[in-house]
Design a protein around this motif. Structure first.
Motif, PDB file in Angstrom:
ATOM      1  N   SER A  92       0.838  -1.189   0.000  1.00  0.00           N
ATOM      2  CA  SER A  92       0.000   0.000   0.000  1.00  0.00           C
ATOM      3  C   SER A  92       0.878   1.246   0.000  1.00  0.00           C
ATOM      4  O   SER A  92       2.089   1.184   0.185  1.00  0.00           O
ATOM      5  CB  SER A  92      -0.919  -0.019   1.221  1.00  0.00           C
ATOM      6  OG  SER A  92      -0.137   0.011   2.410  1.00  0.00           O
ATOM      7  N   GLU A  93       0.240   2.373  -0.168  1.00  0.00           N
ATOM      8  CA  GLU A  93       0.985   3.623  -0.200  1.00  0.00           C
ATOM      9  C   GLU A  93       1.662   3.917   1.136  1.00  0.00           C
ATOM     10  O   GLU A  93       2.771   4.457   1.193  1.00  0.00           O
ATOM     11  CB  GLU A  93       0.059   4.773  -0.591  1.00  0.00           C
ATOM     12  CG  GLU A  93      -0.464   4.717  -2.005  1.00  0.00           C
ATOM     13  CD  GLU A  93       0.672   4.843  -3.017  1.00  0.00           C
ATOM     14  OE1 GLU A  93       1.698   5.505  -2.696  1.00  0.00           O
ATOM     15  OE2 GLU A  93       0.547   4.270  -4.111  1.00  0.00           O
ATOM     16  N   GLU A  94       1.005   3.538   2.223  1.00  0.00           N
ATOM     17  CA  GLU A  94       1.578   3.770   3.542  1.00  0.00           C
ATOM     18  C   GLU A  94       2.838   2.923   3.742  1.00  0.00           C
ATOM     19  O   GLU A  94       3.846   3.391   4.264  1.00  0.00           O
ATOM     20  CB  GLU A  94       0.535   3.432   4.610  1.00  0.00           C
ATOM     21  CG  GLU A  94       1.005   3.754   6.025  1.00  0.00           C
ATOM     22  CD  GLU A  94      -0.083   3.468   7.049  1.00  0.00           C
ATOM     23  OE1 GLU A  94       0.215   3.603   8.249  1.00  0.00           O
ATOM     24  OE2 GLU A  94      -1.203   3.121   6.634  1.00  0.00           O
ATOM     25  N   GLN A  95       2.748   1.634   3.334  1.00  0.00           N
ATOM     26  CA  GLN A  95       3.916   0.766   3.465  1.00  0.00           C
ATOM     27  C   GLN A  95       5.065   1.243   2.563  1.00  0.00           C
ATOM     28  O   GLN A  95       6.234   1.194   2.952  1.00  0.00           O
ATOM     29  CB  GLN A  95       3.533  -0.670   3.112  1.00  0.00           C
ATOM     30  CG  GLN A  95       2.575  -1.300   4.121  1.00  0.00           C
ATOM     31  CD  GLN A  95       2.132  -2.687   3.685  1.00  0.00           C
ATOM     32  OE1 GLN A  95       2.245  -3.050   2.497  1.00  0.00           O
ATOM     33  NE2 GLN A  95       1.598  -3.457   4.632  1.00  0.00           N
ATOM     34  N   LYS A  96       4.703   1.682   1.361  1.00  0.00           N
ATOM     35  CA  LYS A  96       5.737   2.209   0.469  1.00  0.00           C
ATOM     36  C   LYS A  96       6.422   3.430   1.099  1.00  0.00           C
ATOM     37  O   LYS A  96       7.635   3.616   0.991  1.00  0.00           O
ATOM     38  CB  LYS A  96       5.151   2.586  -0.880  1.00  0.00           C
ATOM     39  CG  LYS A  96       4.734   1.396  -1.722  1.00  0.00           C
ATOM     40  CD  LYS A  96       4.158   1.852  -3.060  1.00  0.00           C
ATOM     41  CE  LYS A  96       3.725   0.658  -3.909  1.00  0.00           C
ATOM     42  NZ  LYS A  96       3.169   1.084  -5.199  1.00  0.00           N
ATOM     43  N   GLY A  97       5.622   4.275   1.770  1.00  0.00           N
ATOM     44  CA  GLY A  97       6.206   5.446   2.432  1.00  0.00           C
ATOM     45  C   GLY A  97       7.142   5.045   3.554  1.00  0.00           C
ATOM     46  O   GLY A  97       8.190   5.671   3.754  1.00  0.00           O
TER      47      GLY A  97
END
Length: 498
Positions: A92-97
């Motif tokens: 997800s975008e959060e994990q990528k961040g």
């Protein structure tokens, strides 16, 4: 062949079909003229398959610097991450961040370590330089004190004006002696003027005006400046000009204008030669001053042993090297007297006055005091011979012997009983005339007094020991012969009578 990029790079075909193909391919493939959209789709599929196979070959890792890039790193472990591309795309975008922040944090830590390491290396370097400086300061390096120039050099900004009172008092008969120049001041002034005039007239003469100096002329000029720096007395103000010319050699060899520019920045305090050289004619005296320059430099080479006695000397000359430097300068740059120049070169090439035998080209450390003195004595003999020759050509009424220096009035001891020259006395006359004679005499006198002061105590000790030995020997003789008893009885009888 078969590469979509290669096919897309060709030109030609219908421009309309090319535009339609470009709209369907998107921004990744260039338009392929003459191809149908179905063919373009096949090429795109082939390109995607080729890209996928390339990812499998390199490991399919995520690029640390560009996680969203299509090109992964060739060495994923070296990059600091083991996340597969496929797994990263599924995040997800959060994990990528979080992954991105973690990578940035590691990067910041690595850069901080680099800065600390660099700071530590700089401190070590500064500490080493400080220790080297302290060690060099502790070393004792003998250096000559920089004397006050006798002939001052004026700067461009501040001139050394002569006061009105000095001009007025210098004309008063009784007081003008106090303002008269000393012999060494007159000598240094004539030498400096001839040195500068020789550079102005000869370095760029009519045959080489405003042209670059070639290798031979440039080497001759460098040798001449080095010789002047080593041989001339350190108290001469001309050394500032010599150092400036040596430092700007690349600049002054370009043109005459550059040479005059450097010379003008270091003007001399005197404008005309002394009356002994100019003979009352303003602007004349170059040849006289140049001969003084030659005698002063050759005596300086002998006194300073070619530069061995000077700690700051940029070069050390042998007697033969010094003579070669003078010969090259006169051959290439001297323009005072063409007849004198040709006579000098002819006699130099023929080794007249024993030049080839008297001057040595061995290591300067191996030359004796007599070897060093041969250079000024050879120059003195050559000058006397040329003076007699010039006098004969000019048909002067004076006797040729009177043209030689020194004469009977100047140096009576320079002549032996048979009329031949006494070379030791001649060198002493050269030394006294061209190398601060009074100072050297005072030094010799001081050394003599010092040696005499050492001899007096030794003499007293020797006399005392002799008297002591004589007294002991006499007492021993009296004891052996018994004479002391007779003397004792006589003295006792005289005492009783009294």
């Amino acid at each position: 062949q078969g590469s979509p990029i290669g096919i897309a790079g060709r030109t030609g075909g219908d421009q309309t079909a090319r535009a339609q193909a470009g709209d369907q391919m998107g921004p990744y493939l260039r338009p392929m003229p003459g191809r149908q959209p179905e063919d373009v789709a096949k090429f795109r599929e082939a390109f995607a398959l080729q890209k996928k196979e390339m990812r499998k070959k390199v490991g399919g890792r995520v690029n640390k610097l560009n996680p969203f890039g299509a090109k992964p790193l060739r060495n994923a472990k070296k990059a600091g991450t083991d996340i597969l591309v496929k797994k990263f795309e599924e995040m997800s975008e959060e994990q990528k961040g979080e992954v991105r922040d973690k990578m940035e944090k590691k990067k910041a830590e690595r850069m901080e370590k680099r800065r600390e390491f660099k700071k530590k290396m700089d401190e070590m370097k500064a500490e080493k330089e400080q220790k080297t400086k302290e060690r060099d300061e502790k070393r004792w390096i003998p250096r000559k004190p920089k004397p006050v120039p006798i002939t001052p050099v004026k700067t461009v900004d501040g001139k050394t004006p002569k006061g009105v009172g000095k001009k007025v008092l210098s004309k008063v008969p009784v007081v003008k002696r106090a303002y008269a120049k000393k012999p060494e001041e007159i000598l240094y002034a004539d030498v400096g003027l001839s040195f500068v005039a020789g550079l102005r007239m000869g370095i760029f003469h009519s045959d080489h005006l405003d042209k670059r100096l070639y290798q031979r002329r440039r080497e001759a000029l460098t040798d001449w400046l080095d010789l002047m720096s080593v041989s001339l007395p350190p108290e001469m103000g001309i050394h500032e000009l010599i150092d400036a010319l040596s430092e700007k050699m690349e600049y002054i060899v370009q043109s005459q204008k550059n040479l005059h520019e450097i010379i003008d920045k270091h003007p001399l305090s005197d404008k005309d030669w002394s009356p002994s050289c100019s003979k009352g004619k303003a602007g004349e005296g170059f040849a006289c001053g140049f001969w003084k320059l030659l005698h002063l430099s050759t005596v300086g080479i002998a006194e300073q042993r070619g530069g061995l006695d000077d700690v700051e000397a940029r070069r050390v000359f042998t007697t033969m090297e010094a003579a070669d430097a003078i010969q090259d300068y006169i051959d290439l740059f001297y323009r005072g007297c063409e007849t004198c120049r040709k006579n000098f070169l002819t006699k130099y090439e023929r080794c007249d006055f024993g030049r080839c035998e008297r001057l040595r080209d061995e290591a300067p450390e191996l030359l004796s005091e007599e070897d060093w003195r041969e250079l000024p004595l050879w120059m003195w003999e050559l000058h006397n011979d040329l003076s007699v020759r010039v006098a004969a050509v000019n048909s002067t009424k004076r006797d040729a012997a009177l043209m030689q220096w020194p004469n009977m009035e100047n140096c009576f001891l320079c002549f032996k009983e048979d009329g031949e020259w006494d070379m030791e006395e001649v060198y002493d006359a050269l030394e006294k005339t061209y190398w601060s004679g009074p100072d050297l005499d005072a030094l010799k006198k001081m050394k003599k007094q010092k040696s005499m002061g050492r001899m007096v105590p030794r003499f007293c000790v020797i006399v005392g020991l002799v008297l002591l030995v004589a007294h002991v020997f006499k007492r021993r003789q009296l004891l052996i012969t018994g004479m002391h008893k007779k003397f004792d009885s006589i003295s006792s009888q005289e005492g009783k009578k009294a």
